[in-house]
Scaffold this motif. Structure first.
Motif, mmCIF file in Angstrom:
data_model
loop_
_atom_site.group_PDB
_atom_site.id
_atom_site.type_symbol
_atom_site.label_atom_id
_atom_site.label_comp_id
_atom_site.label_asym_id
_atom_site.label_seq_id
_atom_site.Cartn_x
_atom_site.Cartn_y
_atom_site.Cartn_z
ATOM 1 N N LEU A 98 5.982 2.012 8.329
ATOM 2 C CA LEU A 98 5.107 2.350 7.434
ATOM 3 C C LEU A 98 3.760 2.075 7.846
ATOM 4 O O LEU A 98 3.759 0.997 7.799
ATOM 5 C CB LEU A 98 5.608 1.907 6.073
ATOM 6 N N THR A 99 2.924 2.985 7.830
ATOM 7 C CA THR A 99 1.539 2.615 8.329
ATOM 8 C C THR A 99 0.409 2.966 7.136
ATOM 9 O O THR A 99 0.726 3.890 6.525
ATOM 10 C CB THR A 99 1.010 3.239 9.543
ATOM 11 N N MET A 100 -0.462 2.235 7.099
ATOM 12 C CA MET A 100 -1.281 2.262 5.838
ATOM 13 C C MET A 100 -2.901 2.184 6.498
ATOM 14 O O MET A 100 -3.359 1.457 7.142
ATOM 15 C CB MET A 100 -0.896 1.201 4.805
ATOM 16 N N ARG A 101 -3.639 3.359 5.966
ATOM 17 C CA ARG A 101 -5.200 3.295 6.296
ATOM 18 C C ARG A 101 -5.850 2.042 5.847
ATOM 19 O O ARG A 101 -5.432 1.394 4.580
ATOM 20 C CB ARG A 101 -5.661 4.749 5.635
ATOM 21 N N ASN A 102 -6.737 1.633 6.524
ATOM 22 C CA ASN A 102 -7.496 0.352 6.225
ATOM 23 C C ASN A 102 -7.980 0.259 4.712
ATOM 24 O O ASN A 102 -7.655 -0.807 4.251
ATOM 25 C CB ASN A 102 -8.598 0.168 7.107
ATOM 26 N N ASP B 108 -2.585 7.900 1.627
ATOM 27 C CA ASP B 108 -2.711 6.455 1.895
ATOM 28 C C ASP B 108 -2.127 5.943 3.085
ATOM 29 O O ASP B 108 -2.552 4.836 3.436
ATOM 30 C CB ASP B 108 -2.894 5.825 0.642
ATOM 31 N N ALA B 109 -0.558 6.151 2.994
ATOM 32 C CA ALA B 109 0.365 5.674 3.870
ATOM 33 C C ALA B 109 1.088 6.812 4.402
ATOM 34 O O ALA B 109 1.232 7.942 4.074
ATOM 35 C CB ALA B 109 0.856 4.492 3.378
ATOM 36 N N SER B 110 1.972 6.437 5.637
ATOM 37 C CA SER B 110 2.890 7.287 6.020
ATOM 38 C C SER B 110 4.244 6.562 6.576
ATOM 39 O O SER B 110 4.082 5.405 6.765
ATOM 40 C CB SER B 110 2.304 8.111 7.251
ATOM 41 N N PHE B 111 5.355 7.110 6.078
ATOM 42 C CA PHE B 111 6.536 6.674 6.775
ATOM 43 C C PHE B 111 7.293 7.560 7.631
ATOM 44 O O PHE B 111 7.552 8.712 7.282
ATOM 45 C CB PHE B 111 7.493 6.359 5.474
#
Length: 356
Positions: free
Chosen positions: A132-136, A211-214
């Motif tokens: 899961l990545t999230m924009r700063n 806002d984020a991705s999985f």
């Protein structure tokens, strides 16, 4: 690190699977029954059509294909890329007779079997290698650090827009279960943004579409490499401990194909084992094969990051064991509309892939 176990809830992940399955079953009923594998007519190796996507989760199969590892076992593996995100597409292609075997998310395959698809697992491929990545900007607004305890990081997802594969896909199901494990309601506390093309994730993170991705490791990491996002949760790193014995990716085939082609299925399983051994004994060679064939458009820094996270994750033996099955039941029976506990391991898994 986090473990999750939930009370049984009303089912809500099966609708997409049911739709795709209904279409595929209607096609198979109209004459798409898989046939026995064929040689090239010259006494050469038997061709096996493999339905697959370009994902690090599928590395051992891609290594078997591009490394021609089937040759030693009398088979020729032919890649057939299945467009779109989510394992429902692979299930539909298999049932329609477009491919001989397919690689995809375990939960989607089990749901298809529960709904009447006459298929079996023929190999365990990998745990679910997702991050899961999230924009700063979104990360900063949470007030939580990327290295905070995992429960805090997960609870901080409340109110965010999260890109994920469509409803019914294994990635979607797993994310729901992880969120529910910390008390969040996926349908109200977060907003899922279903994507059929996970290649859109880097741009979506950078532009703020979500806002984020999985997704599979290597997707959101493109934005991470550009300094626009952070890795918030990594399954390969063991952030969610309850997934330790969870095999999230499997190879499967129709029961009729397995029965008509037992030697071919065994040869495929052996070729997958050779691919897994390459990740252990020759990781640099494995990386070179994957980079030059499957991930040739990926930035080298992103690929190196992805491979470093995932190269040790592929299970020796390429089996889907009873422990793997019991783990899946423990994790997901509560939230599936299908009664996983009522399904029999020996019915789900072909003999070639069974283990304790």
């Amino acid at each position: 690190m986090l473990g999750v176990r939930l009370p049984r809830l009303a089912g809500r992940t099966g609708a997409a699977v049911a739709t795709a399955l209904a279409v595929a079953l209607s096609l198979s009923a109209c004459g798409s029954d898989p046939q026995s594998s064929k040689s090239d007519g010259t006494g050469g190796p038997t061709t096996v059509r493999v339905g697959i996507t370009s994902s690090i989760n599928n590395a051992t199969m891609n290594l078997a294909i591009d490394g021609k590892l089937g040759d030693a076992h009398g088979i020729s593996l032919r890649r057939q890329n299945i467009a779109g995100a989510g394992s429902t597409n692979q299930v539909a292609a298999l049932l329609a007779g477009d491919v001989d075997v397919a690689v995809g998310g375990t939960n989607t395959v089990i749901d298809a079997i529960a709904k009447g698809a006459d298929v079996q697992i023929i190999a365990g491929m990998a745990p679910l290698l997702f991050s899961l990545t999230m924009r700063n900007e979104a990360a900063q607004k949470t007030g939580v650090a990327p290295d905070a305890p995992i429960e805090n990081r997960l609870k901080a997802l409340k109110g965010l827009r999260i890109a994920v594969s469509p409803s019914g896909s294994t990635g979607n199901i797993v994310l729901r279960t992880i969120l529910e494990g910390v008390g969040l309601k996926p349908d109200t506390d977060v907003r899922f943004v279903p994507l059929n093309d996970l290649g859109a994730i880097p741009a979506g993170l950078i532009q703020g579409t979500f806002d984020a991705s999985f997704a599979a490791v290597g997707s959101g990491e493109v934005a991470v490499a550009q300094g626009k996002a952070v890795t918030w949760v990594s399954l390969p790193k063991g952030d969610v401990t309850s997934l330790k014995d969870y095999q999230g990716i499997v190879t499967y085939a129709s029961r009729s194909y397995i029965e008509k082609n037992p030697d071919t299925v065994k040869a495929l399983h052996d070729a997958l084992n050779d691919g897994q051994k390459m990740t252990v004994d020759q990781p640099d060679k494995a990386a070179e094969l994957l980079k030059s064939n499957v991930f040739k458009e990926m930035d080298k820094a992103v690929f190196d990051n992805m491979w470093a996270q995932c190269k040790s994750a592929y299970p020796a033996g390429s089996n889907f064991t009873e422990v793997n099955w019991k783990t899946l039941v423990t994790l997901f029976d509560a939230t599936s509309e299908n009664d996983y506990a009522a399904l029999k391991y020996d019915k789900l898994v072909a003999p070639v892939a069974r283990g304790n």
